[in-house]
Design a protein around this motif. Structure first.
Motif, PDB file in Angstrom:
ATOM      1  N   THR A 151       0.802  -1.230   0.000  1.00  0.00           N
ATOM      2  CA  THR A 151       0.000   0.000   0.000  1.00  0.00           C
ATOM      3  C   THR A 151       0.836   1.282   0.000  1.00  0.00           C
ATOM      4  O   THR A 151       0.453   2.270  -0.629  1.00  0.00           O
ATOM      5  CB  THR A 151      -0.947   0.039   1.210  1.00  0.00           C
ATOM      6  OG1 THR A 151      -0.194  -0.124   2.415  1.00  0.00           O
ATOM      7  CG2 THR A 151      -2.014  -1.045   1.108  1.00  0.00           C
ATOM      8  N   CYS A 152       1.972   1.292   0.714  1.00  0.00           N
ATOM      9  CA  CYS A 152       2.656   2.567   0.964  1.00  0.00           C
ATOM     10  C   CYS A 152       3.234   3.192  -0.301  1.00  0.00           C
ATOM     11  O   CYS A 152       3.436   4.410  -0.353  1.00  0.00           O
ATOM     12  CB  CYS A 152       3.711   2.418   2.045  1.00  0.00           C
ATOM     13  SG  CYS A 152       5.150   1.409   1.592  1.00  0.00           S
ATOM     14  N   LEU A 153       3.492   2.402  -1.336  1.00  0.00           N
ATOM     15  CA  LEU A 153       3.994   2.968  -2.592  1.00  0.00           C
ATOM     16  C   LEU A 153       3.111   4.107  -3.075  1.00  0.00           C
ATOM     17  O   LEU A 153       3.596   5.156  -3.518  1.00  0.00           O
ATOM     18  CB  LEU A 153       4.075   1.874  -3.662  1.00  0.00           C
ATOM     19  CG  LEU A 153       4.303   2.352  -5.111  1.00  0.00           C
ATOM     20  CD1 LEU A 153       5.640   3.077  -5.243  1.00  0.00           C
ATOM     21  CD2 LEU A 153       4.229   1.178  -6.083  1.00  0.00           C
ATOM     22  N   PHE A 154       1.801   3.925  -2.977  1.00  0.00           N
ATOM     23  CA  PHE A 154       0.888   4.866  -3.606  1.00  0.00           C
ATOM     24  C   PHE A 154       0.621   6.101  -2.741  1.00  0.00           C
ATOM     25  O   PHE A 154       0.027   7.067  -3.225  1.00  0.00           O
ATOM     26  CB  PHE A 154      -0.393   4.134  -4.011  1.00  0.00           C
ATOM     27  CG  PHE A 154      -0.114   2.932  -4.866  1.00  0.00           C
ATOM     28  CD1 PHE A 154       0.383   3.093  -6.147  1.00  0.00           C
ATOM     29  CD2 PHE A 154      -0.272   1.644  -4.369  1.00  0.00           C
ATOM     30  CE1 PHE A 154       0.699   1.990  -6.942  1.00  0.00           C
ATOM     31  CE2 PHE A 154       0.034   0.541  -5.152  1.00  0.00           C
ATOM     32  CZ  PHE A 154       0.514   0.709  -6.437  1.00  0.00           C
ATOM     33  N   ASN A 155       1.089   6.076  -1.490  1.00  0.00           N
ATOM     34  CA  ASN A 155       1.162   7.319  -0.723  1.00  0.00           C
ATOM     35  C   ASN A 155       2.362   8.127  -1.188  1.00  0.00           C
ATOM     36  O   ASN A 155       2.305   9.358  -1.285  1.00  0.00           O
ATOM     37  CB  ASN A 155       1.268   7.032   0.769  1.00  0.00           C
ATOM     38  CG  ASN A 155       0.027   6.379   1.316  1.00  0.00           C
ATOM     39  OD1 ASN A 155      -0.069   5.155   1.304  1.00  0.00           O
ATOM     40  ND2 ASN A 155      -0.925   7.171   1.779  1.00  0.00           N
ATOM     41  N   GLN A 156       3.439   7.438  -1.487  1.00  0.00           N
ATOM     42  CA  GLN A 156       4.635   8.110  -1.976  1.00  0.00           C
ATOM     43  C   GLN A 156       4.406   8.697  -3.367  1.00  0.00           C
ATOM     44  O   GLN A 156       4.927   9.768  -3.693  1.00  0.00           O
ATOM     45  CB  GLN A 156       5.804   7.129  -1.999  1.00  0.00           C
ATOM     46  CG  GLN A 156       6.228   6.620  -0.632  1.00  0.00           C
ATOM     47  CD  GLN A 156       6.971   7.659   0.183  1.00  0.00           C
ATOM     48  OE1 GLN A 156       7.585   8.582  -0.364  1.00  0.00           O
ATOM     49  NE2 GLN A 156       6.923   7.519   1.496  1.00  0.00           N
ATOM     50  N   THR A 157       3.620   8.021  -4.198  1.00  0.00           N
ATOM     51  CA  THR A 157       3.390   8.499  -5.567  1.00  0.00           C
ATOM     52  C   THR A 157       2.161   9.381  -5.683  1.00  0.00           C
ATOM     53  O   THR A 157       2.027  10.122  -6.657  1.00  0.00           O
ATOM     54  CB  THR A 157       3.224   7.316  -6.535  1.00  0.00           C
ATOM     55  OG1 THR A 157       2.004   6.616  -6.227  1.00  0.00           O
ATOM     56  CG2 THR A 157       4.409   6.356  -6.456  1.00  0.00           C
ATOM     57  N   GLY A 158       1.239   9.285  -4.732  1.00  0.00           N
ATOM     58  CA  GLY A 158       0.048  10.129  -4.736  1.00  0.00           C
ATOM     59  C   GLY A 158      -1.077   9.674  -5.642  1.00  0.00           C
ATOM     60  O   GLY A 158      -2.077  10.386  -5.804  1.00  0.00           O
ATOM     61  N   HIS A 159      -0.967   8.484  -6.248  1.00  0.00           N
ATOM     62  CA  HIS A 159      -2.022   8.011  -7.150  1.00  0.00           C
ATOM     63  C   HIS A 159      -3.300   7.663  -6.381  1.00  0.00           C
ATOM     64  O   HIS A 159      -3.242   7.236  -5.229  1.00  0.00           O
ATOM     65  CB  HIS A 159      -1.554   6.766  -7.913  1.00  0.00           C
ATOM     66  CG  HIS A 159      -0.494   7.039  -8.915  1.00  0.00           C
ATOM     67  ND1 HIS A 159       0.857   6.949  -8.620  1.00  0.00           N
ATOM     68  CD2 HIS A 159      -0.569   7.422 -10.218  1.00  0.00           C
ATOM     69  CE1 HIS A 159       1.556   7.252  -9.704  1.00  0.00           C
ATOM     70  NE2 HIS A 159       0.730   7.539 -10.682  1.00  0.00           N
ATOM     71  N   PRO A 160      -4.476   7.791  -7.016  1.00  0.00           N
ATOM     72  CA  PRO A 160      -5.715   7.353  -6.385  1.00  0.00           C
ATOM     73  C   PRO A 160      -5.794   5.829  -6.360  1.00  0.00           C
ATOM     74  O   PRO A 160      -5.393   5.162  -7.323  1.00  0.00           O
ATOM     75  CB  PRO A 160      -6.813   7.938  -7.285  1.00  0.00           C
ATOM     76  CG  PRO A 160      -6.171   8.031  -8.633  1.00  0.00           C
ATOM     77  CD  PRO A 160      -4.718   8.346  -8.371  1.00  0.00           C
ATOM     78  N   VAL A 161      -6.302   5.281  -5.248  1.00  0.00           N
ATOM     79  CA  VAL A 161      -6.395   3.825  -5.083  1.00  0.00           C
ATOM     80  C   VAL A 161      -7.691   3.494  -4.349  1.00  0.00           C
ATOM     81  O   VAL A 161      -8.029   4.130  -3.354  1.00  0.00           O
ATOM     82  CB  VAL A 161      -5.214   3.258  -4.260  1.00  0.00           C
ATOM     83  CG1 VAL A 161      -5.209   1.735  -4.324  1.00  0.00           C
ATOM     84  CG2 VAL A 161      -3.879   3.813  -4.723  1.00  0.00           C
ATOM     85  N   VAL A 162      -8.380   2.474  -4.829  1.00  0.00           N
ATOM     86  CA  VAL A 162      -9.535   1.943  -4.118  1.00  0.00           C
ATOM     87  C   VAL A 162      -9.224   0.517  -3.685  1.00  0.00           C
ATOM     88  O   VAL A 162      -8.650  -0.264  -4.446  1.00  0.00           O
ATOM     89  CB  VAL A 162     -10.819   1.993  -4.973  1.00  0.00           C
ATOM     90  CG1 VAL A 162     -10.690   1.192  -6.248  1.00  0.00           C
ATOM     91  CG2 VAL A 162     -12.028   1.546  -4.169  1.00  0.00           C
ATOM     92  N   SER A 163      -9.552   0.207  -2.427  1.00  0.00           N
ATOM     93  CA  SER A 163      -9.478  -1.173  -1.935  1.00  0.00           C
ATOM     94  C   SER A 163     -10.899  -1.699  -1.853  1.00  0.00           C
ATOM     95  O   SER A 163     -11.791  -1.027  -1.315  1.00  0.00           O
ATOM     96  CB  SER A 163      -8.815  -1.220  -0.555  1.00  0.00           C
ATOM     97  OG  SER A 163      -8.816  -2.540  -0.039  1.00  0.00           O
ATOM     98  N   MET A 164     -11.112  -2.910  -2.361  1.00  0.00           N
ATOM     99  CA  MET A 164     -12.473  -3.449  -2.419  1.00  0.00           C
ATOM    100  C   MET A 164     -12.465  -4.962  -2.243  1.00  0.00           C
ATOM    101  O   MET A 164     -11.512  -5.640  -2.641  1.00  0.00           O
ATOM    102  CB  MET A 164     -13.139  -3.089  -3.751  1.00  0.00           C
ATOM    103  CG  MET A 164     -12.394  -3.582  -4.976  1.00  0.00           C
ATOM    104  SD  MET A 164     -13.114  -2.989  -6.531  1.00  0.00           S
ATOM    105  CE  MET A 164     -14.637  -3.957  -6.574  1.00  0.00           C
TER     106      MET A 164
END
Length: 469
Positions: A388-401
């Motif tokens: 998960t933490c990669l996309f905090n560093q990159t700022g991309h939108p992510v949905v978990s479902m």
């Protein structure tokens, strides 16, 4: 009533089939009965909530509803300034902190007519992925995740129709996964974080947790003023997703098997899959564990110089680590972060979205303090943030479902990652995938009413501390 979607109850409110006061009273009754066991809420706002519900009913009676959220009872993480609640951020020295004004995100929700039931538990300072005070309502012997664990538990337990959380390394998506619900981390910067107790400002995101993709979108369009102005992905036609197999190669067998099942179902419905490449998680964790601790230390050393030495070990250790980071180490980490962002952007030029597991492991048992991944022992925190933490560093939108059902009825979750500022399109893709998977979780039937789940003390080793989310 408590487990209906926002989509359903909003339509019922508009048609006059139910009142906001009835919805709010039903959730209050559930909270009164269950919160002493689940501990999802840290402070309750029943008086102001009922006042807001009466005002919403008056607007509905006049055909003047402010939004689809008008009259809908929701919860807010106590990291976010919410009047007149005590918003301690889980920290002892802030136990009596009552903000003077609402954070902009809360004001926006209230201006849209949402009914705020109370504020939800977070682990101290939001440094971890274990909200240890909270019992997972679907599996009392497993963690609920964190740091938005109270928000996830409130939604999964039918004690809120949606909740607001924050995500700095996975803290919306991890508890959503542990609780078999839906969580959305929008593009960084799209939701104002003013009035939110920071962990690492360049990584902090605000987003919703709910029980469907449609409900995530209904909340997001309120809290993000630019959401409805974004282009929307078509609901049909070709859909190509990128799968970074090497990125999650160390997931436990049950996660890999469940994810493979999800991919098979998507392919059967005409979804195209292509292989893409992302930075290896160990590489990401190396610079994540520089950027986050450095920013956390800067904030807490400045604002709470006498208090932080008394923080729980995982928070205190993270601050100590951050304080020792050199300018050279920080510059290197920021350069690595930029390279990772470019690599993720490149992967997204080939596809509409990326698809991968949310975590390499099922919601860990409360007694399980280390996780074995590919024959290597990792701390529970390091394992849960691994994907998960990669996309905090990159700022991309992510949905978990939720994606595949487990033997006990709970779900394994996936992440869908979209291009920057394509939040609305990503949620439209997620809605299409939700329809294909047709998981249809019955949250009311999944409730685990055991009351004797062992509570942990929150102790952690100093070694765990530097794995801060």
């Amino acid at each position: 009533m408590n487990f209906e979607t926002i989509e359903t109850v909003s339509a019922q409110l508009k048609a006059g089939e139910v009142t906001s006061q009835a919805l709010t009273a039903a959730l209050m009754q559930s909270i009164t009965a269950r919160n002493p066991l689940i501990c999802a809420y840290s402070d309750l706002l029943f008086d102001t909530a009922m006042h807001e519900a009466r005002a919403a009913d008056a607007r509905h009676a006049e055909g003047q509803a402010k939004s689809a959220l008008d009259g809908i009872p929701i919860a807010v993480k106590d990291l976010i300034d919410t009047t007149p609640a005590r918003c301690s951020a889980g920290l002892a020295h802030l136990a009596n902190y009552i903000p003077a004004i609402d954070a902009p995100v809360v004001k926006t929700l209230r201006d849209a007519g949402a009914v705020i039931l109370g504020v939800t538990e977070t682990d101290p300072g939001a440094f971890s992925t274990d909200t240890l005070r909270v019992t997972n309502p679907l599996a009392a012997d497993r963690i609920v995740g964190g740091s938005s664990g109270g928000s996830a538990a409130a939604v999964a337990a039918g004690m809120a129709f949606a909740a607001i959380g924050t995500d700095t390394g996975g803290s919306i998506r991890i508890p959503a996964s542990c609780s078999s619900i839906y969580g959305f981390k929008p593009t960084w910067g799209t939701v104002d974080t003013t009035g939110v107790r920071p962990l690492a400002q360049s990584l902090d995101h605000i987003g919703p947790l709910a029980r469907s993709i449609a409900d995530l979108a209904l909340v997001q369009q309120i809290i993000d003023p630019g959401f409805m102005g974004q282009s929307n992905a078509p609901q049909n036609g070709p859909l190509t997703l990128g799968v970074p197999h090497a990125y999650f190669a160390d997931a436990q067998t049950e996660i890999r098997n469940g994810f493979a099942e999800t991919l098979d179902r998507l392919v059967d419905q005409g979804v195209d899959l292509i292989e893409v490449t992302l930075p290896y998680p160990d590489t990401v964790l190396n610079f994540h564990m520089v950027n986050l601790p450095q920013q956390a230390a800067t904030y807490h050393l400045k604002h709470f110089p006498r208090d932080w030495p008394n923080y729980p070990p995982i928070a205190r250790g993270t601050i100590e680590t951050g304080h020792s980071i050199s300018a050279t180490q920080l510059a290197t980490a920021q350069k690595q972060c930029k390279a990772a962002r470019d690599q993720a952007d490149q992967a997204l030029t080939q596809v509409r979205a990326l698809i991968l597991p949310t975590m390499p492991v099922d919601a860990p048992k409360r007694s399980e303090h280390s996780i074995t991944l590919a024959q290597q022992e990792r701390s529970r925190l390091a394992a849960t943030i691994r994907y998960t933490c990669l996309f905090n560093q990159t700022g991309h939108p992510v949905v978990s479902m939720p994606a595949t059902r487990q033997a006990d009825g709970r779900a394994q979750s996936i992440q869908l990652v979209g291009a920057h500022a394509q939040d609305r399109a990503l949620l439209a893709i997620a809605k299409r995938i939700e329809t294909i998977l047709a998981l249809d979780l019955n949250y009311a039937d999944l409730q685990d009413f055991r009351t004797n789940a062992p509570k942990e003390t929150g102790k952690a080793t100093h070694g765990d501390a530097v794995d801060a989310r």
